[in-house]
Each structure stands twice: as structure tokens, then as C-alpha cells.
Design an enzyme around this catalytic site. Sequence first.
Site, PDB file in Angstrom:
ATOM      1  N   GLU A 261      13.802   5.127   3.803  1.00 28.06           N
ATOM      2  CA  GLU A 261      14.896   4.371   3.198  1.00 28.06           C
ATOM      3  C   GLU A 261      16.220   5.124   3.299  1.00 28.06           C
ATOM      4  OE1 GLU A 261      14.277   1.412   2.747  1.00 28.06           O
ATOM      5  OE2 GLU A 261      12.092   1.501   2.663  1.00 28.06           O
ATOM      6  N   HIS A 264      17.859   4.104   6.459  1.00 29.60           N
ATOM      7  CA  HIS A 264      18.619   2.866   6.274  1.00 29.60           C
ATOM      8  C   HIS A 264      19.922   3.142   5.535  1.00 29.60           C
ATOM      9  CE1 HIS A 264      15.627   0.105   7.781  1.00 29.60           C
ATOM     10  NE2 HIS A 264      14.707   0.478   6.900  1.00 29.60           N
ATOM     11  N   GLU A 290      16.110  -0.443  11.674  1.00 33.83           N
ATOM     12  CA  GLU A 290      14.810   0.217  11.589  1.00 33.83           C
ATOM     13  C   GLU A 290      14.748   1.452  12.471  1.00 33.83           C
ATOM     14  OE1 GLU A 290      11.117   0.492   9.694  1.00 33.83           O
ATOM     15  OE2 GLU A 290      12.882  -0.762   9.311  1.00 33.83           O
TER      16      GLU A 290
END
Length: 490
Positions: A261, A264, A290
Site C-alpha cells: 500500500e 500506491h 499496481e
Amino acid sequence: MSATAPIKPIAAEAACYSTAAAILSWDQETRMPPEAARWRANQLATLSGKAHELQTSADWRDAIESALASASSPREQANAREMKRRFERASKIPTELVKREAALTSRAKGVWAAAREASDFPRFAPVLEELIGLAREKAECWGYPDEPYDALLETYERGATTALIGGLFDQVRPQLREIATAATRRSAEQQPTIPEGPYPVAAQQAFNREVAEALGFRFSAGRIDSSAHPFCTTLGPSDIRLTTRYDEADFTSSLFGVMHEVGHGLYEQGLADDDFGTPAGESVSLGIHESQSRLWENHIGRSRAFWEKWYPRAQAHFPCLASLPLDAFMRHVLRSEFSFIRVEADEATYDLHILLRFDLERQLVNGSLAVADLPDAWNEAFGALSGLCPPDDRRGCLQDIHWSMGGLGYFPTYTLGNLHAAQLFAASQAVPEIADSVKSADYAPLLDWLQKHVHCHGATIEPAEIIRLATGREPSAEAHLQHLRDRYLT
């Protein structure tokens, strides 16, 4: 004056509606009491409808045409062109449908969570029927070249088609199965393990934060919370929210979730705040998004160079690791085994989970697979790929949140992200100073390279063009397959 100046006030207002909805969705996943679900659905439907009305208004159309006419730089021209493409696509969807989708997905997430907890697919099946029906409605509004799934895929991966993705997946499927079979067999012979722990949640949170900061995540512009399913969401410029979940039997589960995460989050923090609400300040696709998460989670987080620096810190946080040598710990980090849960799958087996989901949701959308038959179809397909049969729906077709979010067409982007991550990382390591810094666990040069070659473009150019410009090559599976072979088979 910038050509996009007339657009920005309208874009900012639409972004306020969208990010307010994102805040409510984040709250729904992290803090909202269950009985609030019905009103939350109304709130989300209202905000989504307002944003859609603005983004399909005559004022918005006129501002875009003005920007197209006055844009002077290539970036301004590309920004305006992408805004026009989005306007035309959004204009094909009635506001009523947008509001209905927001309300349905808000309700569906709660139904899915309860069904998953009880491992009771029939509880979720009627809602999934509604979601698939709504997805077909949207596909018919947008139009598509070959099949409805094309229109849904375009939502998440600009320029992709079902035929293109299906052909790619058919091409790599035999090689991925060969790598996965060999990797799992080798790992079973080594029997990697770590001490049972426990690994207290508070210690995991402290360690995860240290690592996230070292990778470059700015906590002044973000935070980490807990949720049933890890995710990253953007609530506004410099407001990036990450979540993870914890397992006191294995701290690496939450750590790798956080590193994923964070990837991201670094992408979102690398976008231009001044352009927020326009394509220049937004991510280009989920496949590129991704690629960032998989690069930091796998190419960095599962590397020996990373753990040569961070294993002593892990031992300090988790004293039960004190007697475990680094070599033994690395065997645990790089263990490979077929598992039922996608988010817990290792690199060598992960893509097989995505190929399964792509096949099944494509069939759900085109009507060749009935919703009632999904559990059996899932179990049969999973068995063919792994030799295992999920013992219940919770570890089978109910494990992912995506369908309850209306995310049909989302899953293929995970494997595209793996392919792009490997290609981008290989290109970055061809720069000697970046390769040297990665070996010494200094990640600032790598992040700077990604910001200059990926993040800076926003959504002003196609995803494939970002890969071509950054790596000098067409997007391909070659680097990913070679990475898996080097890491797990040599």
C-alpha cells in the site's frame, strides 16, 4: 494563463464531491458502525451523483473545448484531450445510474462482509446478480468492440481490451504454472518457518511505520489504519490513507501489506497537487498503480539487501527472532506454496489467482456462467491451477472485496502491474547509482527515478507509453518471468 485555468474551478468542485465520498467510503471500511450502512448508501449516492452532474455539464464541456483551443504545451494539450475523453465517456452514463451504483455498492460491501464472515455465498449471491446487471448496463451505455467486458476493463486500464489481456494471459499461463510448481516443490523441501511469536500488533505497527518512512512515505500527508481488506485511497491532495490487517502469528503479513500500500501511496504523493482533479494530477491506470505497489513490496521488500538492513530492526521489535539466522528468515520470506487467499499468495503463485478471476468474471459478465454456479466453478478452476480445493466460500469466491465494490474488470490489472513492476525495476537497476543505492537499502534515488519516469506524467499519456518511455521497450512479460525464475528457481 494556463490553458486549464478555466477548468480548474469546476474540476476542484467535482473533486470535492468525489473526495468527500472517498472519505465516507474510507470510514465505512475502518470505523463506521454497522447500523449506519443504510444512510451511508444515501450519502454516497448523493455525492457521486453531484460529481457526475458537474463532470457531464455544459460548463465542463465548454471549459474543456476552451482548453483544447488554447493549450500550447504538449502537456496542456494531452491533459485537455484526456479530459475530453473522460467527459465523453461519463456523458454516456445517466446520473440516475451513477447514484444507483453508489447506493448498491455501499450496501453490497456490508452484505459481502457478513457473507464472507459466515462463509455463506447464497447471502451475497442476489447482490452480486444486481452488481453484474448494473455492470452490463454501463457496458451497453459505453459500447464495446467485442464483448461487454471490454467496456469494464477500459474503466481501469486505458487502452486495454479483453482479447489483448486474454491473449497475454494465455501466453504466460503455462510458464507461470511451471514456475509455481517448481517453486512450491522446492520450498516444501526446505520447510521454511519462523518462531511462533506472538508478534504483538503494537510492535508491528511501530516496525511498519519505520519501514514506510524509510521508503519515502510522508506521514505528514498520510496515515495507516486497520481494515478487513488492505487498501490505499486518496482523500485529497496530501491526504493518502493506507490500511492493513494484522496476524500475531506472522508479522510479515502486515509488513508486506503495508509495503504494498505504501507503493500506491508513494505514487499518489508523487502526483502534482496543483493539478489535482485533472488528468495531469491523477494516476493513469490501475496497472501502472499496481506496478508501484508490487515493485516496493516484492522487488524491494523481499530482497536480501532489504533484510540485511532491516532484519536487526525486526529482531529488536520481535525478540523471538533473536536466535533465527538471516538465512533461515529469508527462506521464510521467499517461501512458496499454493494458498487459498490471493492477498497472502507469494510471488511465484500470485498471478494464477488473477488468471482464475479474469476467466470467471469474464464469464459472469457475458452470461456463460450463472452466479449460482460461481462457487463450484471457482473451486474447479482453483483445483486445476493448484491441486487444492477451497474448504469453504470464505477462502474461495467470497475472499475479495472487489465485486462488492462494482470492480468487475479490475483484477487483470494486478498481473499487468507485476509485469510492469519487473520491467520498471530492471530499467532502474541499469542506472549504476540507483543499483548501488538499492544494494545499500537507500531508496531515495529509486523513488526519485520513479517520480521522474512514472509519477510525473499523471494520466496525460497512455499506460503503455509510460512503460516505453521509462524502459525503452514495449511492455512485455519477459522481465517478470525472468525475475521469478531468478528468485525462486536458482
